[in-house]
Design an enzyme around this catalytic site. Structure first.
Site, PDB file in Angstrom:
ATOM      1  N   HIS A 106     -13.061   0.980  -2.308  1.00  0.00           N
ATOM      2  CA  HIS A 106     -14.079   0.944  -0.785  1.00  0.00           C
ATOM      3  C   HIS A 106     -15.370   1.515  -0.899  1.00  0.00           C
ATOM      4  O   HIS A 106     -15.790   1.907  -0.269  1.00  0.00           O
ATOM      5  CB  HIS A 106     -13.320   1.576   0.287  1.00  0.00           C
ATOM      6  CG  HIS A 106     -12.609   0.621   1.678  1.00  0.00           C
ATOM      7  ND1 HIS A 106     -13.754   1.641   2.266  1.00  0.00           N
ATOM      8  CD2 HIS A 106     -12.075  -0.261   1.236  1.00  0.00           C
ATOM      9  CE1 HIS A 106     -13.402   0.389   3.422  1.00  0.00           C
ATOM     10  NE2 HIS A 106     -12.843  -0.108   3.099  1.00  0.00           N
ATOM     11  N   TYR A 150     -10.363   6.689   2.032  1.00  0.00           N
ATOM     12  CA  TYR A 150     -10.419   5.663   2.863  1.00  0.00           C
ATOM     13  C   TYR A 150      -8.446   5.468   2.404  1.00  0.00           C
ATOM     14  O   TYR A 150      -8.543   5.369   1.256  1.00  0.00           O
ATOM     15  CB  TYR A 150     -10.587   4.298   2.327  1.00  0.00           C
ATOM     16  CG  TYR A 150     -10.142   2.625   2.235  1.00  0.00           C
ATOM     17  CD1 TYR A 150     -10.228   2.794   3.245  1.00  0.00           C
ATOM     18  CD2 TYR A 150      -9.235   3.080   1.196  1.00  0.00           C
ATOM     19  CE1 TYR A 150      -9.556   1.470   3.936  1.00  0.00           C
ATOM     20  CE2 TYR A 150      -8.671   1.626   1.268  1.00  0.00           C
ATOM     21  CZ  TYR A 150      -8.794   0.926   2.290  1.00  0.00           C
ATOM     22  OH  TYR A 150      -8.264  -0.367   2.602  1.00  0.00           O
ATOM     23  N   HIS A 203       0.950  -1.354  -0.167  1.00  0.00           N
ATOM     24  CA  HIS A 203       0.172   0.069   0.224  1.00  0.00           C
ATOM     25  C   HIS A 203       0.826   1.158  -0.331  1.00  0.00           C
ATOM     26  O   HIS A 203       1.405   1.471   0.926  1.00  0.00           O
ATOM     27  CB  HIS A 203      -0.669   0.449   1.099  1.00  0.00           C
ATOM     28  CG  HIS A 203      -1.643  -0.716   1.519  1.00  0.00           C
ATOM     29  ND1 HIS A 203      -2.901  -1.151   2.488  1.00  0.00           N
ATOM     30  CD2 HIS A 203      -1.912  -2.577   0.309  1.00  0.00           C
ATOM     31  CE1 HIS A 203      -2.874  -2.194   2.451  1.00  0.00           C
ATOM     32  NE2 HIS A 203      -3.152  -2.837   1.058  1.00  0.00           N
TER      33      HIS A 203
HETATM   34  C1  GCO Z   1      -8.397  -3.994   1.805  1.00  0.00           C
HETATM   35  C2  GCO Z   1      -9.364  -3.245   3.173  1.00  0.00           C
HETATM   36  C3  GCO Z   1      -9.487  -3.018   4.366  1.00  0.00           C
HETATM   37  C4  GCO Z   1     -10.484  -2.729   5.074  1.00  0.00           C
HETATM   38  C5  GCO Z   1     -10.415  -3.907   6.631  1.00  0.00           C
HETATM   39  C6  GCO Z   1     -11.792  -2.893   7.473  1.00  0.00           C
HETATM   40  O1  GCO Z   1      -8.395  -3.870   0.427  1.00  0.00           O
HETATM   41  O2  GCO Z   1      -7.187  -3.504   2.444  1.00  0.00           O
HETATM   42  O3  GCO Z   1     -10.385  -2.523   2.476  1.00  0.00           O
HETATM   43  O4  GCO Z   1      -8.393  -1.767   4.231  1.00  0.00           O
HETATM   44  O5  GCO Z   1     -10.352  -1.599   5.238  1.00  0.00           O
HETATM   45  O6  GCO Z   1     -10.104  -4.875   6.423  1.00  0.00           O
HETATM   46  O7  GCO Z   1     -11.637  -3.790   8.649  1.00  0.00           O
HETATM   47 MG    MG Z   2     -10.620  -3.031  -0.165  1.00  0.00          MG
END
Ligand code: GCO
Ligand code: MG
Length: 434
Positions: A240, A186, A150
């Site tokens: 998301h 997000y 990420h």
């Molecule tokens: C991802 C996810 C996570 C979720 C989380 C929720 O793709 O890794 O979107 O970041 O938001 O697991 O608890």
């Molecule tokens: Mg995700």
């Protein structure tokens, strides 16, 4: 002739009288417990299934970090009495019978509880066989599992620098998220020390969010990144499920020219029917499904070839048993796996992801979480990250353990909502999906 209703059937579960299997000595489940720990502040739930053979036990991931205590109740009050005395070899029968024992079934609480048990039973089987689980699943299709990491930042430059840092470490797949000024975005949360104060309309304390601002900025991010990083690196992005379906379709079309490896969760499970429309509009590869809990949600998308990567959170669909079937089903339809792998999948769950990553021909990519040292100490054998890939430690079963004494030193952090998420709202106060 009258039949007793199931509700009046109060007999305890009687193990079926199968012949002892494969010449292995008879074995019984003697204890099932839920272990709660949060070494780095993330609430994890791990199940330990103990057997009549001294020292032989299995571990499974049951982490539902927003409702962990509900999962613990499901394990200790319902699954434990159901399983005591059963032969841990009967993995499929245990899964099927436990699944329907609540009559109303599925959902993240019950599926996570079941996953904890299911993974633990596979772990026990692997330990008895003296083989890593991928071997029991048919053997390795690849040396290691390529990971995506990420990258994030407050602006394009910061995202670029973060991505470069990972590329220098050997990562070939990078998910990129950028902050949208003024909003709580997000995947690109600004550390509190650096954060600009967010607008708080209506005087409410919440995370503000507007989809249009986000949809304008993301194509510009990828324009920048492709120019700066070139074509060699695989770029990914997670929507998301935060934008209305028609805006998600527009965004997907705009991003098509940047050759993303995949666009994740562009729609919410509630809007599954929109995938058909999205597919007709763009050839961008679509990854979907960390929120899925029921086969009725994901099977049609695969059957109709509407997605390219299945991204379920394995414990949320009930564990390794259903995930193996799902992976095989996907293979027949050209859909690849990209199991959910954030920090709220416990290291035990990452070890389970890895077993499938190695053994499934239709592996796509694995999301990584770089567990800090404290978590790795609680979970000896935590899968190793090297050169942008996840490697098996070649130990039997899942190849991972838990130091229970150490785990007990990291109770769940105090929190007014016990870990539940506060709302994300539009500027007028309307609640939207997280
Ligand atoms: C991802 C996810 C996570 C979720 C989380 C929720 O793709 O890794 O979107 O970041 O938001 O697991 O608890
Ligand atoms: Mg995700």
């Amino acid at each position: 002739m009258s039949h007793p209703t199931r509700q009046n059937d109060i007999e305890p579960a009687v193990p079926p009288a199968w012949e002892p299997s494969g010449g292995m000595p008879a074995l019984k489940i003697t204890n099932v417990k839920a272990i709660c720990t949060a070494p780095d502040g993330i609430r994890l739930v791990v199940v330990k299934v103990e057997t009549s053979e001294p020292g032989l036990y299995g571990l499974g991931d049951a982490t539902f970090t927003q409702r962990p205590l509900a999962v613990v109740t499901a394990i200790e009050e319902y699954l434990k009495p159901f399983l005591l005395g059963r032969d841990p070899n009967d993995i499929e029968d245990i899964w099927q019978s436990a699944y329907v024992s609540s009559y109303w079934r599925s959902g993240p609480v019950l599926n996570n509880a079941l996953s904890g048990v299911d993974m633990a039973l596979w772990d026990i089987l692997g330990k008895r066989a003296g083989m890593p689980l991928y071997q029991l699943f048919g053997g390795k299709c690849r040396r290691s599992a390529a990971l995506y990491t990420h990258a994030a930042g407050r602006d394009f430059q910061e995202v670029e620098e973060d991505a470069r840092r990972y590329m220098e470490q050997g990562y070939r797949y990078v998910r990129c998220q950028v902050s949208v000024p003024g909003y709580s975005t997000y995947g690109a949360q600004i550390a509190p020390s650096k954060a600009e104060p967010f607008p708080q309309p209506l005087g409410l304390g919440y995370d503000p969010w507007e989809p249009s601002a986000y949809c304008r900025i993301v194509p510009k991010l990828f324009e920048h990144l492709r120019g700066a990083l070139g074509e060699d690196v695989e770029l990914l992005h997670d929507v998301h499920e935060r934008v209305p379906p028609i805006q998600a379709i527009g965004l997907a079309k705009e991003l098509e020219k940047y050759n993303l490896f995949f666009l994740e969760d562009p729609l919410a499970p509630e809007d599954n029917e929109y995938f058909r429309l999205m597919r007709q509009q763009t050839s961008i590869p679509i990854a979907m499904g960390e929120l899925f809990v029921n086969q009725a949600e994901y099977a049609p998308l695969i059957r109709d070839r509407l997605i390219d990567f299945i991204r379920v959170h394995i414990s949320d669909i009930g564990g390794l048993s259903p995930a193996r079937k799902l992976a095989a089903f996907c293979e027949l339809f050209g859909v690849r796996t990209a199991w959910h792998g954030p920090g709220d999948v416990a290291p035990v769950g990452h070890a389970a992801n890895l077993q499938l990553d190695l053994a499934c021909h239709n592996f796509g990519v694995q999301e990584q979480h770089n567990f800090p040292e404290r978590t790795r100490e609680v979970f000896p054998g935590c899968p190793e990250i090297r050169d942008g890939s996840l490697w098996s430690n070649e130990q039997p079963g899942l190849g991972i353990d838990i130091d229970e004494e150490l785990a007990a030193k990291y109770p769940y952090p105090e929190h007014p909502l016990n870990g539940a998420w506060p709302p994300v709202r539009r500027l007028d106060g309307t609640v939207i999906r997280p």
